[in-house]
Design a protein around this motif. Structure first.
Motif, PDB file in Angstrom:
ATOM      1  N   TYR A  14       1.395   4.617  -2.804  1.00 10.83           N
ATOM      2  CA  TYR A  14       1.377   5.972  -2.631  1.00 10.83           C
ATOM      3  C   TYR A  14       2.720   6.647  -2.886  1.00 10.83           C
ATOM      4  O   TYR A  14       2.662   7.983  -3.218  1.00 10.83           O
ATOM      5  CB  TYR A  14       0.949   6.445  -1.295  1.00 10.83           C
ATOM      6  CG  TYR A  14      -0.367   5.857  -0.686  1.00 10.83           C
ATOM      7  CD1 TYR A  14      -1.541   6.839  -1.523  1.00 10.83           C
ATOM      8  CD2 TYR A  14      -0.966   4.860  -0.085  1.00 10.83           C
ATOM      9  CE1 TYR A  14      -2.810   6.509  -1.588  1.00 10.83           C
ATOM     10  CE2 TYR A  14      -2.261   4.575  -0.078  1.00 10.83           C
ATOM     11  CZ  TYR A  14      -3.298   5.439  -0.838  1.00 10.83           C
ATOM     12  OH  TYR A  14      -4.597   5.154  -0.516  1.00 10.83           O
ATOM     13  N   LEU A  15       3.994   5.928  -2.699  1.00 14.92           N
ATOM     14  CA  LEU A  15       5.132   6.481  -2.853  1.00 14.92           C
ATOM     15  C   LEU A  15       5.570   6.762  -4.125  1.00 14.92           C
ATOM     16  O   LEU A  15       6.404   7.684  -4.353  1.00 14.92           O
ATOM     17  CB  LEU A  15       6.279   5.782  -2.009  1.00 14.92           C
ATOM     18  CG  LEU A  15       6.356   5.868  -0.400  1.00 14.92           C
ATOM     19  CD1 LEU A  15       7.257   4.735   0.193  1.00 14.92           C
ATOM     20  CD2 LEU A  15       6.567   7.208  -0.133  1.00 14.92           C
TER      21      LEU A  15
ATOM     22  N   THR B 106       0.943  -1.379  -0.071  1.00 15.87           N
ATOM     23  CA  THR B 106      -0.101   0.024   0.162  1.00 15.87           C
ATOM     24  C   THR B 106       0.746   1.488   0.105  1.00 15.87           C
ATOM     25  O   THR B 106       0.752   1.909  -0.855  1.00 15.87           O
ATOM     26  CB  THR B 106      -0.986  -0.128   1.351  1.00 15.87           C
ATOM     27  OG1 THR B 106      -1.644  -1.369   1.238  1.00 15.87           O
ATOM     28  CG2 THR B 106      -1.785   1.112   1.059  1.00 15.87           C
ATOM     29  N   ALA B 107       1.912   1.186   0.949  1.00 15.02           N
ATOM     30  CA  ALA B 107       2.779   2.531   0.850  1.00 15.02           C
ATOM     31  C   ALA B 107       3.544   2.726  -0.465  1.00 15.02           C
ATOM     32  O   ALA B 107       3.620   3.710  -0.778  1.00 15.02           O
ATOM     33  CB  ALA B 107       3.685   2.263   2.160  1.00 15.02           C
ATOM     34  N   SER B 108       3.893   1.732  -1.246  1.00 13.21           N
ATOM     35  CA  SER B 108       4.579   1.811  -2.469  1.00 13.21           C
ATOM     36  C   SER B 108       3.895   2.400  -3.549  1.00 13.21           C
ATOM     37  O   SER B 108       4.263   3.115  -4.185  1.00 13.21           O
ATOM     38  CB  SER B 108       5.475   0.540  -2.902  1.00 13.21           C
ATOM     39  OG  SER B 108       4.124  -0.380  -3.192  1.00 13.21           O
TER      40      SER B 108
END
Length: 137
Positions: free
Chosen positions: A12-13, A8-10
């Motif tokens: 957004y990143l 999930t973070a990747s």
């Protein structure tokens, strides 16, 4: 990788890192940074995406193979080097527009050269890492 948080973070990143890499590219002909560092940051964004979503999904996201960026970047850099020569100036003479562009600033041959380096770095780094990733499975 199976981590839901990292996956999930990747997602957004990726756009944030790409935007930051463009910022580093654009400020490079005034301050430290430029095409090489910006290209490395963009490559890191896509490598992070490939760690969490698989290399094939990242290649589909890119839409073209990173190998195709290498000759394009070399061509853009070479063009920026030899355009002054066509005007009777020495090779790699800096040419600048008179008026600055509002967000970017002054645009010149240094920025075009950095753009070529940016594309070459992304192409080389992703080609090497994706090739290793695909053949190590």
């Amino acid at each position: 990788m199976k981590s839901t948080i990292l996956k999930t973070a990747s997602s957004y990143l990726l756009p944030i890192l790409l935007l930051f890499s463009i910022f580093i590219l654009l400020r490079g002909h005034y301050l430290p940074g430029g095409g090489f560092v910006g290209g490395l940051i963009a490559s890191i964004a896509f490598v992070l995406h490939s760690f969490t979503h698989d290399t094939e999904a990242t290649l589909q996201l890119l839409r073209i193979h990173p190998r195709a960026l290498i000759p394009v970047g070399l061509g853009v850099s070479a063009l920026s080097m030899f355009v002054p020569f066509l005007g009777g100036l020495p090779v790699m003479t800096g040419l600048w527009f008179d008026e600055p562009v509002p967000v970017i600033g002054l645009i010149g041959s240094a920025l075009v050269f950095d753009l070529g380096v940016y594309l070459v770095v992304i192409g080389v780094v992703l080609t090497v890492l994706f090739t290793i990733s695909q053949y190590s499975e």
